[in-house]
Design a protein around this motif. Structure first.
Motif, mmCIF file in Angstrom:
data_model
loop_
_atom_site.group_PDB
_atom_site.id
_atom_site.type_symbol
_atom_site.label_atom_id
_atom_site.label_comp_id
_atom_site.label_asym_id
_atom_site.label_seq_id
_atom_site.Cartn_x
_atom_site.Cartn_y
_atom_site.Cartn_z
ATOM 1 N N GLY A 1 176.978 -42.000 52.509
ATOM 2 C CA GLY A 1 178.315 -41.438 52.711
ATOM 3 C C GLY A 1 178.330 -39.956 52.997
ATOM 4 N N ALA A 2 177.174 -39.293 52.932
ATOM 5 C CA ALA A 2 177.127 -37.832 53.066
ATOM 6 C C ALA A 2 177.507 -37.371 54.467
ATOM 7 C CB ALA A 2 175.733 -37.326 52.705
ATOM 8 N N ILE A 3 178.112 -36.188 54.521
ATOM 9 C CA ILE A 3 178.515 -35.548 55.767
ATOM 10 C C ILE A 3 177.409 -34.587 56.196
ATOM 11 C CG2 ILE A 3 180.219 -34.046 56.850
ATOM 12 C CD1 ILE A 3 181.318 -36.761 56.088
ATOM 13 N N ARG A 4 177.094 -34.594 57.483
ATOM 14 C CA ARG A 4 176.107 -33.630 57.990
ATOM 15 C C ARG A 4 176.827 -32.374 58.441
ATOM 16 N NH1 ARG A 4 171.059 -32.988 58.751
ATOM 17 N NH2 ARG A 4 170.586 -35.112 58.047
ATOM 18 N N ALA A 5 176.425 -31.256 57.829
ATOM 19 C CA ALA A 5 176.962 -29.944 58.186
ATOM 20 C C ALA A 5 175.807 -29.096 58.711
ATOM 21 C CB ALA A 5 177.621 -29.279 56.983
ATOM 22 N N GLY A 6 175.670 -29.023 60.038
ATOM 23 C CA GLY A 6 174.522 -28.330 60.606
ATOM 24 C C GLY A 6 173.249 -29.083 60.295
ATOM 25 N N ASP A 7 172.323 -28.433 59.590
ATOM 26 C CA ASP A 7 171.045 -29.076 59.274
ATOM 27 C C ASP A 7 170.965 -29.537 57.829
ATOM 28 O OD1 ASP A 7 171.051 -26.585 58.167
ATOM 29 O OD2 ASP A 7 169.042 -26.023 58.831
ATOM 30 N N VAL A 8 172.106 -29.623 57.133
ATOM 31 C CA VAL A 8 172.085 -30.083 55.747
ATOM 32 C C VAL A 8 173.075 -31.224 55.549
ATOM 33 C CG1 VAL A 8 171.396 -27.822 54.870
ATOM 34 C CG2 VAL A 8 173.822 -28.410 54.955
ATOM 35 N N LEU A 9 172.820 -32.020 54.506
ATOM 36 C CA LEU A 9 173.741 -33.079 54.109
ATOM 37 C C LEU A 9 174.612 -32.583 52.963
ATOM 38 C CD1 LEU A 9 171.417 -36.229 54.141
ATOM 39 C CD2 LEU A 9 173.250 -35.691 55.746
ATOM 40 N N VAL A 10 175.886 -32.977 52.996
ATOM 41 C CA VAL A 10 176.857 -32.575 51.981
ATOM 42 C C VAL A 10 177.500 -33.830 51.412
ATOM 43 C CG1 VAL A 10 178.942 -31.229 51.527
ATOM 44 C CG2 VAL A 10 177.293 -30.442 53.242
ATOM 45 N N ALA A 11 177.604 -33.929 50.103
ATOM 46 C CA ALA A 11 178.198 -35.100 49.467
ATOM 47 C C ALA A 11 179.632 -35.304 49.941
ATOM 48 C CB ALA A 11 178.165 -34.948 47.947
ATOM 49 N N ASP A 12 180.015 -36.566 50.126
ATOM 50 C CA ASP A 12 181.372 -36.886 50.582
ATOM 51 C C ASP A 12 182.395 -36.586 49.496
ATOM 52 O OD1 ASP A 12 182.220 -39.556 49.112
ATOM 53 O OD2 ASP A 12 180.121 -39.776 49.646
ATOM 54 N N VAL A 13 183.649 -36.612 49.870
ATOM 55 C CA VAL A 13 184.708 -36.180 48.953
ATOM 56 C C VAL A 13 184.852 -37.112 47.753
ATOM 57 C CG1 VAL A 13 186.579 -37.402 50.144
ATOM 58 C CG2 VAL A 13 187.076 -35.300 48.875
ATOM 59 N N LEU A 14 184.624 -38.413 47.949
ATOM 60 C CA LEU A 14 184.677 -39.331 46.812
ATOM 61 C C LEU A 14 183.542 -39.057 45.838
ATOM 62 C CD1 LEU A 14 185.620 -42.634 48.657
ATOM 63 C CD2 LEU A 14 186.973 -41.542 46.854
ATOM 64 N N GLN A 15 182.356 -38.769 46.371
ATOM 65 C CA GLN A 15 181.216 -38.446 45.512
ATOM 66 C C GLN A 15 181.472 -37.152 44.745
ATOM 67 O OE1 GLN A 15 178.511 -40.714 45.493
ATOM 68 N NE2 GLN A 15 178.154 -39.636 43.552
ATOM 69 N N VAL A 16 182.029 -36.157 45.430
ATOM 70 C CA VAL A 16 182.357 -34.894 44.760
ATOM 71 C C VAL A 16 183.333 -35.156 43.625
ATOM 72 C CG1 VAL A 16 183.505 -32.662 45.044
ATOM 73 C CG2 VAL A 16 181.872 -33.460 46.773
ATOM 74 N N TRP A 17 184.354 -35.951 43.887
ATOM 75 C CA TRP A 17 185.357 -36.259 42.857
ATOM 76 C C TRP A 17 184.711 -36.936 41.646
ATOM 77 C CZ3 TRP A 17 187.146 -41.334 41.553
ATOM 78 C CH2 TRP A 17 188.217 -41.348 40.652
ATOM 79 N N LEU A 18 183.834 -37.907 41.901
ATOM 80 C CA LEU A 18 183.157 -38.581 40.796
ATOM 81 C C LEU A 18 182.297 -37.616 39.989
ATOM 82 C CD1 LEU A 18 181.968 -41.799 42.672
ATOM 83 C CD2 LEU A 18 183.640 -41.744 40.811
ATOM 84 N N ASP A 19 181.553 -36.763 40.689
ATOM 85 C CA ASP A 19 180.579 -35.909 40.018
ATOM 86 C C ASP A 19 181.221 -34.741 39.269
ATOM 87 O OD1 ASP A 19 178.620 -37.592 40.938
ATOM 88 O OD2 ASP A 19 178.074 -36.334 42.642
ATOM 89 N N VAL A 20 182.232 -34.121 39.857
ATOM 90 C CA VAL A 20 182.851 -32.985 39.154
ATOM 91 C C VAL A 20 183.635 -33.450 37.945
ATOM 92 C CG1 VAL A 20 182.962 -31.564 41.240
ATOM 93 C CG2 VAL A 20 184.952 -32.946 40.592
ATOM 94 N N SER A 21 184.117 -34.692 37.964
ATOM 95 C CA SER A 21 184.888 -35.174 36.815
ATOM 96 C C SER A 21 184.037 -35.243 35.556
ATOM 97 C CB SER A 21 185.485 -36.552 37.120
ATOM 98 O OG SER A 21 184.466 -37.524 37.269
ATOM 99 N N ALA A 22 182.707 -35.332 35.723
ATOM 100 C CA ALA A 22 181.800 -35.376 34.575
ATOM 101 C C ALA A 22 181.241 -34.008 34.226
ATOM 102 C CB ALA A 22 180.645 -36.338 34.869
ATOM 103 N N HIS A 23 181.606 -32.960 34.985
ATOM 104 C CA HIS A 23 181.052 -31.630 34.727
ATOM 105 C C HIS A 23 181.704 -31.030 33.486
ATOM 106 C CE1 HIS A 23 179.877 -27.416 35.420
ATOM 107 N NE2 HIS A 23 178.881 -27.932 36.111
ATOM 108 N N PRO A 24 180.929 -30.494 32.555
ATOM 109 C CA PRO A 24 181.479 -30.080 31.258
ATOM 110 C C PRO A 24 182.344 -28.833 31.271
ATOM 111 C CG PRO A 24 179.147 -29.524 31.399
ATOM 112 C CD PRO A 24 179.467 -30.329 32.627
ATOM 113 N N SER A 25 182.197 -27.956 32.261
ATOM 114 C CA SER A 25 182.941 -26.693 32.193
ATOM 115 C C SER A 25 184.212 -26.731 33.041
ATOM 116 C CB SER A 25 182.043 -25.516 32.602
ATOM 117 O OG SER A 25 181.533 -25.706 33.908
#
Length: 380
Positions: A334-358
């Motif tokens: 599901g990752a988006i390609r931005a130039g020469d790097v892969l960036v996590a998709d928006v659903l993945q970001v939402w899932l992952d930040v929801s578990a971030h403690p700060s």
């Protein structure tokens, strides 16, 4: 030499995948490589990675089961050597008698001590021998008085790696392409979804069956449609909170941090995630957070060091965190390609930040009320 018909093989594979996932293993039912030269499954947990070859013998006859075990050991060993993993040979049977279990233990000890083996029965029992496989053994359930054998527990993990990817495929039409890389269309059956998502028909069928059992998909006379989204996404978030191994690193040249972050992500099969990914997708909110880079395995390719970074000294705060993904297929597909790097998709970001403690709650709420409002059903 596999005497089991295809339906039993499908049941045994589903049961094995469910058993591993319940034990905290990530399971890939679509391993890479040509069909003829790839294992049936790849299973990983922590430092352990297994190439799994599965056979099935409906009657559980010891002579046939041990012959299939021998074949599975040879094949699993070949696949494991090609993939840099450990081999795991598993045989599925209708019932596993105490005698058959003892013979499996003796056979592995005498003839294949360096190969992990497993025995699973449709009745619900299991036996595993090998590093990291502790805790997967189950006693064979006793037959009921009616003479019928107790049935195994309900099947697979709803939020396995490939299931998360199929959820993204179902949601993709509701999101712009700049936020999620996935096919976009309407799907009326498991075969439609399998073809679009690039998974096996069995994987898609198993996923949709579980979704229907849980009441999360409406397939009555039209395209597949997700319903009861509040509960579905709450459970998806909860499943995604499982911790994973990580490395806390510092930049070799601190002043060139962003450039080294991109170099790290581009030179390895890696994907930028969490807050840095949100910024790159144009939906960021939190500044100054430590960047996270996701990898499939928390070790660089043989002979290659992590480019541009070194481990943090004791007590030193990290400048970048390299994290092993719990759901690499869902993440990287599901990752988006931005130039020469892969960036996590928006659903993945939402899932992952929801578990971030700060400051994860701030970013999660912004996505819930903004880019994902329609998808999550939050739009008033």
């Amino acid at each position: 030499m596999n005497s089991a018909p295809p339906p039993q093989m499908a049941r045994v594979e589903e049961q094995l995948a469910a058993l591993l996932e319940e034990g905290g293993w990530s399971v890939d039912v679509e391993p890479v490589g040509p069909q003829r030269y790839r294992p049936d499954l790849v299973a990983g947990r922590g430092p352990h990675r297994y190439a799994v070859e599965l056979k099935a013998e409906p009657e559980g006859r010891p002579d046939r089961a041990l012959a299939l075990l021998s074949q599975a050991i040879l094949q699993a060993s070949r696949y494991a050597a090609d993939l840099g993993m450990r081999p795991l040979a598993v045989v599925g049977v209708g019932n596993a008698s105490p005698s058959l279990r003892r013979r499996f233990v003796d056979f592995q000890r005498d003839y294949a001590p360096d190969v992990a083996v497993g025995l699973v029965s449709e009745a619900g029992g299991s036996l595993f021998i090998g590093p990291g496989l502790d805790g997967l053994d189950r006693e064979e359930p006793k037959a009921r008085r009616s003479g019928r054998v107790a049935q195994p527990r309900k099947a697979s993990n709803l939020f396995s790696d490939l299931n998360q990817w199929m959820l993204k495929v179902l949601l993709a039409p509701e999101l712009p392409e700049r936020l999620l890389h996935a096919p976009r269309g309407e799907y009326f059956s498991g075969s439609d979804l399998a073809q679009a998502a690039g998974v096996s028909p069995m994987s898609a069928s198993r996923f949709l069956r579980r979704m229907q059992e849980e009441g999360f998909v409406d397939d009555s006379g039209g395209p597949l449609r997700l319903v009861r989204r509040g509960e579905l996404f709450r459970r998806w978030q909860s499943a995604a909170m499982r911790s994973s191994p990580e490395l806390r690193m510092s930049y070799l040249i601190p002043a060139a941090g962003p450039r080294q972050l991109h170099k790290l992500a581009s030179r390895l099969e890696a994907c930028i995630g969490l807050f840095e990914a949100a910024d790159m997708l144009g939906v960021g909110h939190v500044s100054g957070a430590v960047p996270h880079v996701y990898v499939r395995r928390l070790s660089p390719p043989r002979g290659v060091e992590w480019p541009g970074v070194v481990p943090c000294a004791p007590g030193e705060p990290p400048q970048v965190i390299i994290k092993q993904s719990n759901a690499p297929e869902s993440l990287f597909r599901g990752a988006i390609r931005a130039g020469d790097v892969l960036v996590a998709d928006v659903l993945q970001v939402w899932l992952d930040v929801s578990a971030h403690p700060s400051r994860g709650a701030e970013q999660e709420q912004l996505l819930r009320e903004g880019a994902l409002a329609d998808v999550l059903g939050e739009r008033p």
